[in-house]
Motif scaffolding. Structure first.
Motif, PDB file in Angstrom:
ATOM      1  N   VAL B   4       0.947  -1.251   0.441  1.00 34.08           N
ATOM      2  CA  VAL B   4      -0.123  -0.053  -0.102  1.00 34.08           C
ATOM      3  C   VAL B   4       0.656   1.627   0.165  1.00 34.08           C
ATOM      4  CG1 VAL B   4      -1.590   1.276   1.337  1.00 34.08           C
ATOM      5  CG2 VAL B   4      -1.693  -1.011   1.595  1.00 34.08           C
ATOM      6  N   TYR B  33      -9.443   1.329   3.709  1.00 34.78           N
ATOM      7  CA  TYR B  33      -9.738   1.774   4.484  1.00 34.78           C
ATOM      8  C   TYR B  33      -8.650   2.939   5.047  1.00 34.78           C
ATOM      9  CZ  TYR B  33     -11.324  -2.805   5.383  1.00 34.78           C
ATOM     10  OH  TYR B  33     -12.011  -4.692   5.571  1.00 34.78           O
ATOM     11  N   HIS B  48     -14.227   3.083   5.067  1.00 38.04           N
ATOM     12  CA  HIS B  48     -13.937   1.852   4.590  1.00 38.04           C
ATOM     13  C   HIS B  48     -14.692   1.703   3.544  1.00 38.04           C
ATOM     14  CE1 HIS B  48     -15.254  -2.899   4.368  1.00 38.04           C
ATOM     15  NE2 HIS B  48     -14.660  -2.390   3.130  1.00 38.04           N
ATOM     16  N   ASN B  95      -7.673  -4.595   1.907  1.00 39.23           N
ATOM     17  CA  ASN B  95      -7.213  -6.126   2.225  1.00 39.23           C
ATOM     18  C   ASN B  95      -8.095  -6.966   1.105  1.00 39.23           C
ATOM     19  OD1 ASN B  95      -9.832  -5.716   3.625  1.00 39.23           O
ATOM     20  ND2 ASN B  95      -9.466  -6.860   5.217  1.00 39.23           N
ATOM     21  N   HIS B  98     -12.848  -9.552   3.498  1.00 42.22           N
ATOM     22  CA  HIS B  98     -13.466  -9.380   4.650  1.00 42.22           C
ATOM     23  C   HIS B  98     -12.285 -10.953   5.698  1.00 42.22           C
ATOM     24  CE1 HIS B  98     -15.495  -7.398   7.344  1.00 42.22           C
ATOM     25  NE2 HIS B  98     -16.192  -8.710   7.742  1.00 42.22           N
ATOM     26  N   ASN B  99     -12.186  -9.460   7.013  1.00 36.43           N
ATOM     27  CA  ASN B  99     -11.658 -10.716   7.775  1.00 36.43           C
ATOM     28  C   ASN B  99     -10.046 -11.023   7.576  1.00 36.43           C
ATOM     29  OD1 ASN B  99     -13.697 -10.099   9.531  1.00 36.43           O
ATOM     30  ND2 ASN B  99     -14.602 -12.630   9.182  1.00 36.43           N
ATOM     31  N   PRO B 101      -6.383 -10.109   7.279  1.00 31.60           N
ATOM     32  CA  PRO B 101      -5.490  -9.343   7.690  1.00 31.60           C
ATOM     33  C   PRO B 101      -5.156  -8.104   7.045  1.00 31.60           C
ATOM     34  CG  PRO B 101      -4.172 -11.280   7.774  1.00 31.60           C
ATOM     35  CD  PRO B 101      -5.272 -11.749   6.881  1.00 31.60           C
ATOM     36  N   LEU B 102      -5.116  -6.833   7.330  1.00 30.47           N
ATOM     37  CA  LEU B 102      -5.163  -5.858   7.108  1.00 30.47           C
ATOM     38  C   LEU B 102      -3.436  -5.390   5.933  1.00 30.47           C
ATOM     39  CD1 LEU B 102      -7.524  -2.968   8.825  1.00 30.47           C
ATOM     40  CD2 LEU B 102      -7.787  -3.949   6.549  1.00 30.47           C
ATOM     41  N   PHE B 104      -0.800  -2.465   5.695  1.00 34.88           N
ATOM     42  CA  PHE B 104      -1.131  -0.429   5.910  1.00 34.88           C
ATOM     43  C   PHE B 104       0.410   0.198   5.053  1.00 34.88           C
ATOM     44  CE2 PHE B 104      -3.654   0.023   9.163  1.00 34.88           C
ATOM     45  CZ  PHE B 104      -4.237  -0.699   9.820  1.00 34.88           C
TER      46      PHE B 104
END
Lengths: 114, 113
Positions: B4, B33, B48, B95, B98-99, B101-102, B104
């Protein structure tokens, strides 16, 4: 309300020693995921370790392990054999299942000294 | 794969001016996000996106903040007019599912003087 509390703003540890960072959280949900993120001085935040709340066994990732106490809503991070590269800001966070956001604590600055 | 990316890394502006922050998520990540950390405080959720749609913007402080994600790729967060309390580090994350890991970005440090 969903909150995360990290009671230690700053901590120091000698190289090669062990340190534990504390984290407590509050949620009324039963299914969620807990995380520790690390943000070194270069500023990119990376995932250290993850724990599913439905699992009783504590997660481990090499020198990093957690002590997850669901009833007490506690999720501490233990770093063994601390290295200079562990110096960073550490954030505790959780994500409610079917939720869409991480809830973070204020962070703990960890300094590893040689 | 490229991570990212956020631009700029640091921005210093005067109160009343406008600033636009950009985030390029990891390619293929539908979820994007925005978070913000004010000095010494916790990191707080702003909003989001799922593709180009705002899924949840409950964390946006006020109508001086406008986020867009045209085409479902990169996103911009505009602050207009900026106030002193807008100072902080703005993080973007993405990500794939859904759910999962993000991931950053490095964050943009915004200083309003």
């Amino acid at each position: 309300a969903q909150t995360v509390t990290q009671s230690q703003p700053e901590m120091s540890v000698q190289e090669a020693e062990t340190v534990t960072l504390s984290c407590t959280y509050d949620t009324s949900e039963n299914n969620y995921y807990l995380f520790w993120y690390k943000q070194p001085p270069s500023r990119q935040m990376i995932l250290v370790i993850r724990q599913e709340a439905y699992k009783q066994q504590n997660a481990t990732e090499n020198r990093f392990s957690v002590n997850f106490q669901k009833a007490a809503k506690s999720f501490s991070l233990k770093i063994s054999d601390s290295q200079l590269g562990d110096t960073a800001m550490y954030f505790c966070a959780f994500w409610v299942e079917y939720g869409n956001k991480l809830v973070f604590g204020a962070g703990t600055i960890l300094r590893v000294k040689s | 794969e490229a991570g990212v990316t956020q631009f700029p890394s640091h921005s210093v502006i005067e109160k009343g001016q406008t600033v636009t922050l950009r985030c390029d998520p990891i390619s293929g990540h539908d979820n994007l996000y925005w978070y913000r950390r004010v000095m010494g405080k916790e990191i707080k959720f702003l909003l989001h996106f799922v593709k180009e749609s705002k899924q949840d913007e409950s964390g946006m402080p006020n109508n001086r903040f406008l986020a867009e994600r045209t085409g479902g790729t990169y996103s911009t967060l505009k602050v207009q007019p900026a106030e002193l309390e807008d100072s902080g580090v703005y993080f973007c994350a993405s990500n794939a599912a859904h759910n999962s890991p993000l991931h950053f970005g490095n964050g943009t440090r915004l200083t309003v003087t």
